[in-house]
Scaffold this active site. Structure first.
Site, PDB file in Angstrom:
ATOM      1  CG  HIS A  78      -1.492   1.360   1.533  1.00  0.00           C
ATOM      2  ND1 HIS A  78      -2.401   1.996   0.729  1.00  0.00           N
ATOM      3  CD2 HIS A  78      -1.251   2.218   2.556  1.00  0.00           C
ATOM      4  CE1 HIS A  78      -2.703   3.177   1.242  1.00  0.00           C
ATOM      5  NE2 HIS A  78      -2.013   3.345   2.358  1.00  0.00           N
ATOM      6  CG  ASP A 107       6.634  18.101 -26.455  1.00  0.00           C
ATOM      7  OD1 ASP A 107       6.902  17.551 -25.361  1.00  0.00           O
ATOM      8  OD2 ASP A 107       5.831  17.614 -27.263  1.00  0.00           O
ATOM      9  CD1 TRP A 143       6.506   3.615   4.222  1.00  0.00           C
ATOM     10  CD2 TRP A 143       7.597   4.363   2.421  1.00  0.00           C
ATOM     11  NE1 TRP A 143       6.928   4.895   4.488  1.00  0.00           N
ATOM     12  CE2 TRP A 143       7.601   5.393   3.392  1.00  0.00           C
ATOM     13  CE3 TRP A 143       8.219   4.612   1.192  1.00  0.00           C
ATOM     14  CZ2 TRP A 143       8.209   6.628   3.185  1.00  0.00           C
ATOM     15  CZ3 TRP A 143       8.833   5.848   0.994  1.00  0.00           C
ATOM     16  CH2 TRP A 143       8.817   6.835   1.982  1.00  0.00           C
ATOM     17  CB  SER A 170      10.677   5.929 -14.190  1.00  0.00           C
ATOM     18  OG  SER A 170       9.559   6.767 -14.239  1.00  0.00           O
ATOM     19  CB  SER A 171      11.655   9.395 -10.252  1.00  0.00           C
ATOM     20  OG  SER A 171      10.752   8.433  -9.853  1.00  0.00           O
ATOM     21  CG  HIS A 254      12.370  14.695   5.795  1.00  0.00           C
ATOM     22  ND1 HIS A 254      11.342  14.324   6.612  1.00  0.00           N
ATOM     23  CD2 HIS A 254      12.140  15.983   5.483  1.00  0.00           C
ATOM     24  CE1 HIS A 254      10.552  15.353   6.810  1.00  0.00           C
ATOM     25  NE2 HIS A 254      11.009  16.382   6.139  1.00  0.00           N
ATOM     26  CD  GLU A 256       9.559  10.090  -2.434  1.00  0.00           C
ATOM     27  OE1 GLU A 256      10.553  10.375  -3.138  1.00  0.00           O
ATOM     28  OE2 GLU A 256       8.446   9.818  -2.897  1.00  0.00           O
ATOM     29  CE1 TYR A 258       8.495  19.842   3.570  1.00  0.00           C
ATOM     30  CE2 TYR A 258      10.103  18.235   4.279  1.00  0.00           C
ATOM     31  CZ  TYR A 258       9.189  19.206   4.579  1.00  0.00           C
ATOM     32  OH  TYR A 258       8.944  19.526   5.880  1.00  0.00           O
ATOM     33  CB  SER A 269       0.932  28.961  -5.402  1.00  0.00           C
ATOM     34  OG  SER A 269       1.408  28.522  -4.163  1.00  0.00           O
ATOM     35  CG  HIS A 303      12.397  14.465  11.582  1.00  0.00           C
ATOM     36  ND1 HIS A 303      12.280  15.665  10.944  1.00  0.00           N
ATOM     37  CD2 HIS A 303      11.741  13.580  10.799  1.00  0.00           C
ATOM     38  CE1 HIS A 303      11.587  15.506   9.819  1.00  0.00           C
ATOM     39  NE2 HIS A 303      11.248  14.244   9.715  1.00  0.00           N
ATOM     40  CG  HIS A 304      11.838  10.093   9.433  1.00  0.00           C
ATOM     41  ND1 HIS A 304      10.494   9.980   9.181  1.00  0.00           N
ATOM     42  CD2 HIS A 304      12.259  11.153   8.704  1.00  0.00           C
ATOM     43  CE1 HIS A 304      10.132  10.928   8.329  1.00  0.00           C
ATOM     44  NE2 HIS A 304      11.183  11.655   8.026  1.00  0.00           N
ATOM     45  CB  THR A 329       5.712  24.946   6.426  1.00  0.00           C
ATOM     46  OG1 THR A 329       6.915  24.224   6.169  1.00  0.00           O
ATOM     47  CG2 THR A 329       4.537  24.156   5.885  1.00  0.00           C
ATOM     48  CE  LYS A 332       4.744  27.468  -0.438  1.00  0.00           C
ATOM     49  NZ  LYS A 332       5.660  27.531  -1.564  1.00  0.00           N
ATOM     50  NE  ARG A 451       3.823   3.343  10.638  1.00  0.00           N
ATOM     51  CZ  ARG A 451       4.712   3.961   9.855  1.00  0.00           C
ATOM     52  NH1 ARG A 451       5.655   4.717  10.390  1.00  0.00           N
ATOM     53  NH2 ARG A 451       4.657   3.843   8.546  1.00  0.00           N
TER      54      ARG A 451
HETATM   55  C1  HEM Z   1      -7.913   5.720   0.807  1.00  0.00           C
HETATM   56  C2  HEM Z   1      -7.127   6.365   1.545  1.00  0.00           C
HETATM   57  C3  HEM Z   1      -6.126   5.706   2.442  1.00  0.00           C
HETATM   58  C4  HEM Z   1      -6.346   4.903   3.518  1.00  0.00           C
HETATM   59  C5  HEM Z   1      -7.674   4.461   4.079  1.00  0.00           C
HETATM   60  C6  HEM Z   1      -5.065   4.560   4.035  1.00  0.00           C
HETATM   61  C7  HEM Z   1      -4.859   3.759   5.142  1.00  0.00           C
HETATM   62  C8  HEM Z   1      -3.630   3.360   5.610  1.00  0.00           C
HETATM   63  C9  HEM Z   1      -3.406   2.484   6.697  1.00  0.00           C
HETATM   64  C10 HEM Z   1      -4.482   1.870   7.555  1.00  0.00           C
HETATM   65  C11 HEM Z   1      -2.070   2.313   6.810  1.00  0.00           C
HETATM   66  C12 HEM Z   1      -1.353   1.343   7.710  1.00  0.00           C
HETATM   67  C13 HEM Z   1      -0.977   1.737   8.945  1.00  0.00           C
HETATM   68  C14 HEM Z   1      -0.132   0.721   9.660  1.00  0.00           C
HETATM   69  O1  HEM Z   1      -0.552  -0.419   9.897  1.00  0.00           O
HETATM   70  O2  HEM Z   1       0.944   1.145  10.014  1.00  0.00           O
HETATM   71  C15 HEM Z   1      -1.449   3.089   5.821  1.00  0.00           C
HETATM   72  C16 HEM Z   1      -0.092   3.198   5.638  1.00  0.00           C
HETATM   73  C17 HEM Z   1       0.524   4.021   4.719  1.00  0.00           C
HETATM   74  N1  HEM Z   1      -0.114   4.825   3.793  1.00  0.00           N
HETATM   75 FE1  HEM Z   1      -2.103   4.984   3.536  1.00  0.00          FE
HETATM   76  N2  HEM Z   1      -4.096   5.135   3.295  1.00  0.00           N
HETATM   77  C18 HEM Z   1      -4.709   5.849   2.295  1.00  0.00           C
HETATM   78  C19 HEM Z   1      -4.110   6.611   1.308  1.00  0.00           C
HETATM   79  C20 HEM Z   1      -2.753   6.832   1.213  1.00  0.00           C
HETATM   80  C21 HEM Z   1      -2.145   7.713   0.261  1.00  0.00           C
HETATM   81  C22 HEM Z   1      -2.866   8.555  -0.791  1.00  0.00           C
HETATM   82  C23 HEM Z   1      -0.843   7.673   0.481  1.00  0.00           C
HETATM   83  C24 HEM Z   1       0.113   8.517  -0.331  1.00  0.00           C
HETATM   84  C25 HEM Z   1       1.337   8.444  -0.434  1.00  0.00           C
HETATM   85  C26 HEM Z   1      -0.593   6.732   1.559  1.00  0.00           C
HETATM   86  C27 HEM Z   1       0.639   6.404   2.078  1.00  0.00           C
HETATM   87  C28 HEM Z   1       0.862   5.489   3.086  1.00  0.00           C
HETATM   88  C29 HEM Z   1       2.148   5.091   3.553  1.00  0.00           C
HETATM   89  C30 HEM Z   1       3.492   5.592   3.038  1.00  0.00           C
HETATM   90  C31 HEM Z   1       1.942   4.169   4.567  1.00  0.00           C
HETATM   91  C32 HEM Z   1       3.007   3.483   5.402  1.00  0.00           C
HETATM   92  C33 HEM Z   1       3.159   2.093   5.000  1.00  0.00           C
HETATM   93  C34 HEM Z   1       4.080   1.418   5.948  1.00  0.00           C
HETATM   94  O3  HEM Z   1       3.763   1.372   7.143  1.00  0.00           O
HETATM   95  O4  HEM Z   1       5.123   0.973   5.488  1.00  0.00           O
HETATM   96  N3  HEM Z   1      -1.789   6.242   1.987  1.00  0.00           N
HETATM   97  N4  HEM Z   1      -2.418   3.725   5.087  1.00  0.00           N
END
Ligand code: HEM
Ligand SMILES: [Cu+2]
Lengths: 542, 357
Positions: A78, A107, A143, A170-171, A254, A256, A258, A269, A303-304, A329, A332, A451
């Protein structure tokens, strides 16, 4: 000043390939932009379904749907898919579509490389998704892929590493393209210090990407060699250090954060001045604030890592540096509000999402200040408070700004209007259920819920229920967006060249929909701050 | 509802550290909350008053150096005001000197080991909630997932220094009411400290993703009055002396098998499962396995030294006593459909350690 006709005259005869080849061999920035945006939206749905799986499991205590090992794979993928598959490509797609139109370039600078930067994404994401079905399943280390856990896992981890390498390439290619386009291809008269904020934000973001994606590649490559070639970078028994991984990862990680936030600042803006019918307040301080956020983002990574056991001096340094980021921040946010102040505001969907962004991003920013205080972070690190915090900046920040942008530029891209009432419904629905989903997570974290756990103690039940209900409703609401887009693409009202009264940047000076080839040769411009076009003449022969 | 009801704030502090963190958080909540209210109030005012539908005409100003300086400097001053108490808090969290006793904490996948370094004894603390209670619809005990078989027992009113490390991957030892969270890092020692005010049971969990059963490695600290603690300690020391198994003793199959079942459920079950079937693709089955049903020596070797190929299979020789290893191997060779009737004696394991000692 109406140059629509003129620009159309100056165009090379439309050469527009048809069918599959148009997309496969795409070199037109608008086609590639569309590819990116559709791809990102699909990945948003995939990542969203994974999030809903997580929330379904956490609806009640006990293991109902997924065993712990699969649950960990769901959280990991996710996060990876949302970050690298949805948010980043969506911003690159927008930059592709809009940058040349906003700065008067024919272009993107490297049209063929542009094709590659996009077409690397689908195979990388396929690898990631494929990893669910290899023996041992997908990567399950979060992640962040912390070693030594990521050294332990099965071959899904190798696929993930490979996918990250491809995504990084790619990025980086996308970012180089953005930098070169902005530096070299601005139309005469589009001075740097008059560029639209969206261009500034994209430029700074691109520099961040070029600086840190190789660092991530290095980190995961070290994991790879530790896994297969006994390099022991992260193994104390072999002279390595597990914490080294975290330093390298967050030196990428970090900035990332931003990379996912600055383009959002850029979008807002543009949108706020348009709907406030007033120029952006404090343009040059916005440019400086954005740049200093970019620079500071390299100095706060640890800080992480406040609970890894850093010495007090290091904790203090990273604490102060992090708190300092709150200043630009804040500037802004104040500037956006000052732009609205004494304006003549109207509240079409893009404006609603932009205001929602400011409100919720501020909450995310303020919980960030709380987290930056190392002594308090001891209680909050690794808890649901952090999950709440970063979803306030990523969903309400990055995602809301993307919705704002798509609604804002939809008429220019497609020549049709979206359905305003559906847009408004989408906004109010998302605003409500977003908060129902993520606000309670602050309480869960404060009360002590870690978490990344598939099951929890009974006192956490109520808020988890609430969060799960919110998540499903939020997810459902995104279908309103999809329906709106699909319907409006064919049946939307025909859009005028300038659907928004207050829009005065370059992209609104050409016909709607934007012709397949635009600004070739580039026009002669007279501009004011934030990309406002004062006058435009047809360019000479390029 | 079962258990405690939903809480909105940090748990009630039980140490000076936790109280400091609590107060600091409350202060931040006020400051950030007020800033948020102020910012949204101004925005709301503009949204209500300065809208086109009310006929408001835009005033096209777009800069004002004075205001911009003010709203850069004021946040800076607020941050400075926060930084002062925040710095003091960090420094006191970090000052472990003057500790009166030391506990070494080792994180394992997925349990904690506590060693009382001053007294030279230690034990492993496992999740005590039965696995069956995690099933959908099962009855869940009051402290579901937050109960252990052997809590960390400590005296109140004494400064306890923790030395944390881990055996396999990074874990993190977090007990909210004590105000302590510290990563446990394999191959390195990190320290932390606390001093509990009042006797009581304080619960926490591992807070760094550490693999499959990350959600199932709770922490329980049982703080007792110094007198109670002294009694517990004396009993524990006596028990430790008695429990030292004689590696030369020859056991019967039934006795070893019985002991082995306990060892199995505490250490091996999370991966290889109660059924001995493992988790296909992740963890191999023991039921019907070639190693378990084949040559004794190979079986002993993999349990004692761990697996070369998959570090999830740890070197149990470093964690378990000779008798426990002998027992669990005997159990595995005579459980499920494995019935080879062979007994592995503690002496067989003792020999691997280099005999004497
Ligand atoms: C539909 C909306 C979303 C829901 C309901 C949702 C829900 C969750 C939940 C429940 C977790 C796991 C927490 C855990 O067990 O630690 C999570 C982790 C995470 N979410 Fe989302 N999320 C959503 C959208 C997004 C979006 C748009 C991003 C954009 C980047 C994102 C980035 C992350 C990241 C980076 C994690 C951490 C994964 C990890 O623990 O390695 N999420 N999210
Ligand atoms: Cu752990």
């Amino acid at each position: 000043m109406d140059l629509a006709g003129n620009t159309a005259h100056g165009m090379v005869p439309a050469h527009k390939p048809q069918g599959l080849a148009r997309w496969l061999y795409a070199t037109n920035h608008k086609d590639i932009g569309s590819l990116y945006l559709w791809f990102a939206f699909c990945m948003f749905l995939v990542g969203g379904v994974l999030a809903l799986c997580i929330r379904a499991e956490l609806f009640s205590p006990g293991l109902q749907f997924f065993q712990p090992e699969l649950f960990n794979q769901l959280t990991t993928l996710h996060g990876l898919i949302m970050v690298f598959g949805a948010i980043m490509p969506a911003f690159t797609g927008l930059a592709n579509w809009m940058l040349p139109l906003m700065i008067g370039a024919p272009d993107m600078a490297f049209a063929r490389m542009n094709n590659w930067s996009f077409w690397l994404l689908p195979p990388a994401m396929t690898l990631l998704l494929l990893s669910f079905i290899v023996p041992g399943g997908a990567a399950a280390a979060g992640w962040t892929l912390y070693a030594p856990l990521s050294v332990q896992l099965g071959m899904g981890m190798d696929l993930t590493i490979f996918a990250i390498h491809i995504l990084g390439i790619s990025s980086i290619m996308g970012a180089i393209n953005i930098v070169v386009t902005i530096i070299n291809l601005r139309a005469p008269g589009m001075r740097m210090m008059n560029m639209p904020m969206f261009a500034w934000a994209s430029l700074i973001t691109a520099y961040l990407i070029i600086a840190v994606m190789p660092v991530l590649a290095g980190a995961v490559t070290m994991v790879l060699t530790d896994r297969h070639f006994g390099s022991h970078f992260f193994n104390a028994a072999g002279g390595g250090d597990p914490i080294l991984y975290q330093h390298v990862f967050w030196f990428f990680g970090h900035p990332e954060v931003y990379i996912m936030a600055l383009p959002a600042f850029g979008i807002v803006s543009q949108v706020i001045p348009t709907f406030a019918r007033k120029p952006l307040f404090g343009y040059s301080s916005m440019v400086y604030a954005t740049s200093s956020i970019g620079v500071l983002s390299f100095m706060v990574w640890a800080h992480h890592m406040f609970v890894t056991g850093m010495p007090a001096t290091a904790q203090l340094f990273f604490m102060y540096a992090t708190m300092l980021i709150a200043v630009p921040t804040g500037v802004k946010v104040f500037n956006w509000i000052a732009t609205m102040w004494q304006g003549s505001m109207s509240f079409e969907t893009p404006m609603l999402f932009a205001i929602g962004f400011i409100l919720l991003f501020t909450i995310g920013g303020l919980s960030g200040v709380t987290l930056s205080v190392a002594a308090v972070d001891v209680q909050l690190h690794g808890s649901y408070y952090v999950v709440a915090h970063f979803h306030y900046v990523l969903v309400a920040g990055a995602l809301f700004s993307l919705f704002s942008a798509v609604y804002y530029w939809f008429p220019k891209m497609t020549g049709r209007m979206y359905v305003e009432r559906l847009g408004q419904l989408h906004f109010w629905w998302s605003l409500l259920w977003f908060n129902v989903t993520f606000f309670p997570m602050h309480f869960l974290g404060l009360a002590g819920m870690p978490r990344r756990i598939p099951d929890y103690a009974l006192q956490f039940t109520d808020f988890n229920r609430l969060a799960s209900i919110g998540a499903f409703m939020f997810g459902l609401g995104q279908l309103i967006f999809l329906v709106n887009i699909l319907y409006s693409l064919r049946h939307g009202k025909t859009a005028p060249q300038q659907p928004w009264e207050g829009a005065n940047t370059l992209e609104w000076q050409i016909p709607t929909p934007a012709p397949y080839h635009s600004f070739n040769p580039p026009p002669q411009l007279e501009t004011a701050e934030n990309g406002v076009v004062l006058s435009m003449r047809e360019g000479g022969q390029g | 509802m079962q258990g405690d009801t939903a809480a909105f704030n940090l748990q009630a502090p039980a140490t000076s550290l936790a109280r400091m963190e609590y107060d600091l958080h409350s202060m931040l909540l006020w400051v950030t909350g007020l800033i948020f209210l102020l910012v949204s109030a101004v925005m709301l005012y503009a949204i209500v008053r300065h809208r086109k539908s009310r006929g408001h005409v835009a005033k096209p100003f777009h800069e004002n150096t004075t205001v911009e300086i003010i709203w850069t400097v004021i946040p800076l001053l607020i941050l400075l005001a926060i930084a002062w108490p925040a710095t003091r808090a960090v420094l006191s969290q970090k000052s472990t000197h003057g500790a009166e006793m030391t506990i070494r904490i080792t994180g394992y996948q997925w349990k904690w080991r506590y060693d009382y370094l001053d007294d030279n004894f230690g034990f492993v603390s496992h999740l005590a909630t039965p696995r069956a209670a995690t099933a959908a619809g099962a009855a869940r005990p009051e402290h579901y997932l937050l109960e252990v078989d052997a809590p960390l027992v400590l005296p109140t009113g004494r400064k306890v220094r923790l030395l944390l490390t881990a055996n396999d991957v990074i874990h993190s030892w977090w007990v909210p009411q004590l105000g302590v969270k510290q990563d446990a890092i394999p191959g390195f020692l990190r320290d932390a400290w606390f001093m509990v005010d009042k006797p009581g049971i304080y619960r926490g969990q591992c807070s760094e993703l550490c693999g499959k059963d990350h959600g199932f490695m709770p922490i329980v600290v049982d703080a007792r009055s110094p007198a109670d603690y002294a009694r517990w300690r004396a009993a524990r020391l006596k028990q430790a002396a008695a429990a030292a198994d004689d590696p030369a003793r020859v056991w019967t199959l039934a006795a070893l098998r019985q002991r082995g079942e306990t060892v199995y459920s505490q250490n091996c079950l999370p991966c290889h499962q109660a059924s001995g079937k493992g988790i296909p693709g992740n963890f191999p089955a023991l039921d019907g396995s070639a190693v378990v049903n084949g040559d004794k020596a190979a079986h002993i070797r993999i349990v004692f030294y761990g697996s070369q190929r998959n570090p999830a299979m740890q070197a149990w020789g470093k964690q378990l006593s000779d008798t426990d290893i002998a027992a669990v191997i005997t159990y595995e060779r005579n459980a499920w459909s494995n019935h080879n009737g062979q007994v592995v004696q503690p002496a067989d394991i003792h020999a691997l350690r280099g005999g004497s000692g």
